[in-house]
Design an enzyme around this catalytic site. Structure first.
Site, PDB file in Angstrom:
ATOM      1  N   ASN A 208       0.840  -1.191   0.000  1.00 20.17           N
ATOM      2  CA  ASN A 208       0.000   0.000   0.000  1.00 20.17           C
ATOM      3  C   ASN A 208       0.882   1.250   0.000  1.00 20.17           C
ATOM      4  OD1 ASN A 208       0.796   0.478   2.706  1.00 20.17           O
ATOM      5  ND2 ASN A 208      -0.985  -0.606   3.527  1.00 20.17           N
ATOM      6  N   ARG A 209       0.247   2.417   0.012  1.00 21.83           N
ATOM      7  CA  ARG A 209       1.027   3.662  -0.080  1.00 21.83           C
ATOM      8  C   ARG A 209       2.013   3.835   1.077  1.00 21.83           C
ATOM      9  NH1 ARG A 209       0.261   8.717  -2.563  1.00 21.83           N
ATOM     10  NH2 ARG A 209      -1.921   8.278  -3.102  1.00 21.83           N
ATOM     11  N   GLU A 211       3.381   1.630   3.023  1.00 16.40           N
ATOM     12  CA  GLU A 211       4.437   0.624   2.905  1.00 16.40           C
ATOM     13  C   GLU A 211       5.410   0.973   1.786  1.00 16.40           C
ATOM     14  OE1 GLU A 211       1.544  -3.042   4.400  1.00 16.40           O
ATOM     15  OE2 GLU A 211       1.869  -2.669   2.275  1.00 16.40           O
ATOM     16  N   ASP A 270      -7.262  -7.140   1.421  1.00 18.68           N
ATOM     17  CA  ASP A 270      -7.389  -8.589   1.277  1.00 18.68           C
ATOM     18  C   ASP A 270      -8.171  -8.934   0.016  1.00 18.68           C
ATOM     19  OD1 ASP A 270      -6.108  -8.766   3.712  1.00 18.68           O
ATOM     20  OD2 ASP A 270      -7.909  -9.274   4.852  1.00 18.68           O
TER      21      ASP A 270
END
Length: 326
Positions: A208-209, A211, A270
């Site tokens: 994600n952003r 991360e 997920d």
């Protein structure tokens, strides 16, 4: 997909895909109640409990999404020898999952307890967990469990669901990468910054952003540029960067999110990785298609419309199947 095609064709192809999900399984515990007053002991809400619900979480929720999308899925994870582990096994059985859990008495089962007031307002979350990797003996048993399950299931895709709780150590991830290479199978993962370098050689990894920014040590503006930089730095064949309400991107494509009126992002990641893994398994290309990214945006939108962690239901998928591929 041909011009004017709908998502129905790709969703139908999911039914022929076999997936093994390996990773950090969790028990999601919900304590539902009614907010009655402010406590005289401290300025906090008093919630009168009226119901408790236990559902699968973490990698188990990823497997539940794969199942909801119509594919054949097996789930592998590590639990403790405790009540939460027993409740998680019961929840997996109730959900119809083919689950194989290795019991490690030295660690607790990861459990997230959410207190929800007045049906929809989450007041507090308490996490019970260990993020340490299993000891050497357990790691040996865990690797044997994974190898046996993959050999038995003969999946098209192995999906590593990494929540940084210890199940996906460097040794385990390297074994998954080597197995995928030698057996001609596809390895897809949702990674974490602290384990990102372990996934060198994987086919598709999603971040994600936050991360992505932690790994690159810089702000993510252009999702495509970030995906390209991450792939090159980490040695991953294809990186997907998920950007929340800004959509998702690979080095080749960037697609917008699907606007929704009610928004609860819990579990959307997920659903997205499950959709992308199945699309990658169903398509013949060695790269994710733009259609796959658009479909992931729609399936994720279906769950953010729901309160709490959820999966796409039959009605959601029937509606998505009628949408024309952009």
């Amino acid at each position: 997909m041909g011009e004017g095609a709908t998502f129905a064709e790709l969703l139908q192809a999911f039914r022929g895909v076999r997936v093994v999900v390996v990773g950090d399984v969790m028990l999601d515990e919900y304590l539902f109640g009614t907010a009655t007053r402010i406590s005289p002991e401290a300025p906090v809400m008093v919630v009168r409990q009226r119901d408790t619900r236990h559902v699968v979480g973490g990698a188990a929720n990823v497997a539940l999404n794969v199942q909801a999308l119509g594919a054949d899925v097996s789930l592998l994870g590590i639990v403790g020898d405790d009540e939460a582990g027993r409740l998680l096994r019961d929840a997996a059985t109730a959900a119809g999952l083919d689950a194989r859990f290795l019991v490690d008495p030295s660690r607790p089962t990861t459990r997230k307890t959410r207190i929800v007031a007045n049906s929809s307002h989450q007041v507090l979350r308490v996490d019970h967990e260990s993020t340490a990797e299993p000891d050497a003996a357990t790691q040996t048993d865990w690797l044997a469990t994974i190898r046996d399950a993959i050999r038995s299931a003969n999946p098209h895709v192995v999906l590593a669901s990494d929540y940084a709780k210890g199940a996906l150590s460097a040794e385990v991830v390297r074994a998954l990468v080597e197995s995928a290479r030698s057996d001609g199978r596809k390895l897809v993962a949702n990674g974490k910054p602290r384990s990102a370098t372990h996934y060198a050689g994987a086919d598709v990894v999603s971040f994600n952003r936050p991360e992505s920014e932690a790994i690159l040590e810089s702000a993510v503006g252009d999702g495509r540029a970030a995906a390209r930089a991450l792939g090159e730095r980490l040695g991953i064949h294809e990186v997907v960067v998920t950007l929340g309400d800004k959509g998702l991107a690979t080095a080749r494509y960037a697609v917008p999110s699907v606007p929704v009126e009610v928004f609860d992002p819990a579990g959307a990641g997920d659903t997205a990785i499950a959709t992308l893994a199945l699309a990658y398994g169903a398509e013949s290309s060695d790269r994710l298609s733009e259609s796959a990214l658009h479909l992931a945006a729609h399936t994720a939108a279906a769950v953010v419309r729901k309160v709490g962690v959820a999966v796409p239901n039959v009605q959601d998928l029937e509606a998505i199947a009628q949408i024309r591929v952009p």
